[in-house]
Scaffold this motif. Structure first.
Motif, PDB file in Angstrom:
ATOM      1  N   ALA A  68      59.699 -47.150   7.742  1.00 17.68           N
ATOM      2  CA  ALA A  68      59.397 -47.801   8.912  1.00 17.68           C
ATOM      3  C   ALA A  68      59.252 -46.618  10.121  1.00 17.68           C
ATOM      4  O   ALA A  68      58.377 -46.468  10.903  1.00 17.68           O
ATOM      5  N   TRP A  70      57.571 -53.883  14.045  1.00 18.06           N
ATOM      6  CA  TRP A  70      59.211 -53.977  14.196  1.00 18.06           C
ATOM      7  C   TRP A  70      59.627 -55.271  14.897  1.00 18.06           C
ATOM      8  O   TRP A  70      60.800 -55.548  14.548  1.00 18.06           O
ATOM      9  N   VAL A 110      55.939 -50.955   8.225  1.00 19.80           N
ATOM     10  CA  VAL A 110      57.104 -51.109   9.438  1.00 19.80           C
ATOM     11  C   VAL A 110      57.705 -52.631   9.108  1.00 19.80           C
ATOM     12  O   VAL A 110      58.791 -52.721   9.163  1.00 19.80           O
ATOM     13  N   THR A 128      56.348 -44.186   9.337  1.00 23.13           N
ATOM     14  CA  THR A 128      55.196 -44.736   9.842  1.00 23.13           C
ATOM     15  C   THR A 128      54.897 -44.901  11.241  1.00 23.13           C
ATOM     16  O   THR A 128      53.972 -44.331  11.868  1.00 23.13           O
ATOM     17  N   SER A 129      56.138 -45.144  12.262  1.00 28.71           N
ATOM     18  CA  SER A 129      56.138 -44.870  13.526  1.00 28.71           C
ATOM     19  C   SER A 129      55.812 -43.484  13.867  1.00 28.71           C
ATOM     20  O   SER A 129      55.051 -43.081  14.881  1.00 28.71           O
ATOM     21  N   LEU A 149      52.403 -51.271  15.767  1.00 34.92           N
ATOM     22  CA  LEU A 149      53.674 -50.878  15.285  1.00 34.92           C
ATOM     23  C   LEU A 149      54.906 -51.704  15.988  1.00 34.92           C
ATOM     24  O   LEU A 149      55.792 -51.911  15.683  1.00 34.92           O
TER      25      LEU A 149
END
Length: 423
Positions: free
Chosen positions: A115, A162, A107, A118-119, A158
């Motif tokens: 990203a 971000w 991320v 991955t989330s 996460l």
């Protein structure tokens, strides 16, 4: 695939050191040297394999973190898969530590698509944790444990990733804006320098070329004139033009060296332009008579200068506008003397809305350039006219092809109504 956020240059050596640190951590947590911290897999009440097997799974997972900058997708797949396996059935908490890194790095450092993937993977892991812990003997406390694991192991990396990503993007955007602003400032500075250079060239041309053209013309004619009066008149014009050129040159130099100076002083006058035309007319007439020829156009072939008194009134015509008209007129007269033939006429008249400057001279068709590639003098006159909101037309007269006509019309700004008749 979209690229990742711009960051400061990273060091592969640093990532290798981080991977080595993770190896040390997972080995220590695995029980080597009596420092083991026990854990149970989420799939059973006890671990499904020994600490040695856990270490064998987590060491490659730790080594894959060395690619967290260069290839974060590899870190997600390798570290994430092996650490999830350890969390489900292993015997140490090293799996939780590496799962944190496996979700955070893609991320923070990967592309936007990675990203998002991955989330999505973090959401899937969260659902799996809730589903697995809900099958434990005591569902209530088990679900609480599952939710706690989701917040600590999945939600935190996460959210942090971000946040770091947005920080990098904001920094990169700010740097690009700063760079663009610097480039724009440099372009503006270059444009300002170029504009100033052109303005100085135009000022030098305007204030000096007319005087020097008159000097060259009358100095050359003086040697050819048989009449003493004509020679004296031509030499007087030469002297006056040279002195005016020196005054204008000093004025331009003062403007360049004195910060308080704004514009070079205008030493031109309508009388000076009339004197140039008159001296040129007398010189040409005398030379023609010495050669046994008649005057240029007989008794009516005399140069004429007419300036409306309203043009000299600052209450009606702004001094800046008058200065621009004088410089345009000086260039037109210089061109008429250098390239045209008598009769040469200059008329400057004003009405309620504008000032018209008309300069005409006879010429031989084909010997004067009338195409779309004007010389510096015509370009300068047009630029001067445009600068004060006017227009310029130059070329053979529509009613007489043997007459060259330069016509300038400049609107009067902030003028009061004219009350006198204009001739």
């Amino acid at each position: 695939m979209e690229s990742g956020p711009e960051r400061a240059p990273w060091s592969p050596r640093r990532d290798v050191l981080v991977a080595a640190l993770y190896v040390v951590v997972v080995v220590m947590l695995g029980g080597i040297g009596g420092l083991g911290i026990g854990a149970q897999g989420l799939l059973a009440q006890g671990p499904l394999w020994s600490n040695g097997t856990s270490i064998a799974l987590l060491v490659p997972a730790a080594l894959a973190t060395a690619l967290r900058h260069r290839a974060p997708a590899v870190t997600l797949v390798v570290t994430g898969t092996l650490s999830c396996a350890e969390v489900l059935g292993g015997s140490t908490i090293g799996g939780y530590v590496l799962l944190f890194e496996a979700l955070w790095s893609p991320v923070a450092y990967g592309s936007r698509r990675l990203a998002r993937v991955t989330s999505g993977a973090g959401a899937a892991i969260s659902i799996a944790m809730v589903a697995v812990t809900s099958t434990w003997p005591q569902p209530g406390p088990s679900i609480v444990v599952g939710l706690l694991l989701i917040v600590v192991v999945v939600g935190t990396p996460l959210a942090w990733g971000w946040e770091v990503r947005h920080l990098h993007l904001a920094r990169a955007t700010a740097e690009r804006l700063a760079s663009a602003e610097q480039e724009l400032a440099a372009e503006r500075a270059e444009r300002a320098v170029e504009t100033e250079r052109r303005r100085l060239a135009q000022d030098l041309h305007d204030v000096l070329s007319g005087h020097l053209s008159a000097v060259a013309l009358h100095a050359g004619l003086a040697a050819q004139l048989p009449s003493a009066d004509a020679r004296e008149r031509s030499l007087a014009t030469t002297r006056d033009s040279a002195q005016a050129a020196l005054r204008d040159l000093r004025s331009v130099i003062t403007m360049l060296t004195d910060e308080n100076a704004v514009e070079p002083e205008v030493t031109l006058s309508w009388d000076a332009l009339a004197a140039r035309l008159d001296a040129g007319e007398h010189a040409a007439d005398t030379v023609g008579r010495a050669d046994g020829a008649d005057g240029p156009d007989g008794p009516d072939g005399r140069s004429v200068v007419h300036v409306d008194p309203a043009v000299e009134d600052p209450a009606r015509v702004d001094p800046t506008l008058r200065a621009a008209l004088l410089r345009i007129g000086a260039e037109a007269v210089a061109n008429a003397l250098a390239h045209g033939r008598a009769p040469r006429r200059l008329h400057v008249v004003a009405d309620a809305d504008a000032v018209d400057l008309i300069c005409t001279n006879a010429f031989v068709p084909g010997h004067v350039r009338a195409d779309d590639s004007p010389g510096l003098g015509l370009t300068t006159m047009r630029s001067r006219a445009l600068a004060v909101g006017g227009s310029l037309n130059a070329g053979p007269d529509a009613t007489d092809p043997r007459t060259w006509r330069v016509e300038v019309r400049v609107p009067i700004r902030d003028h009061s109504p004219l009350t006198t008749e204009v001739t």
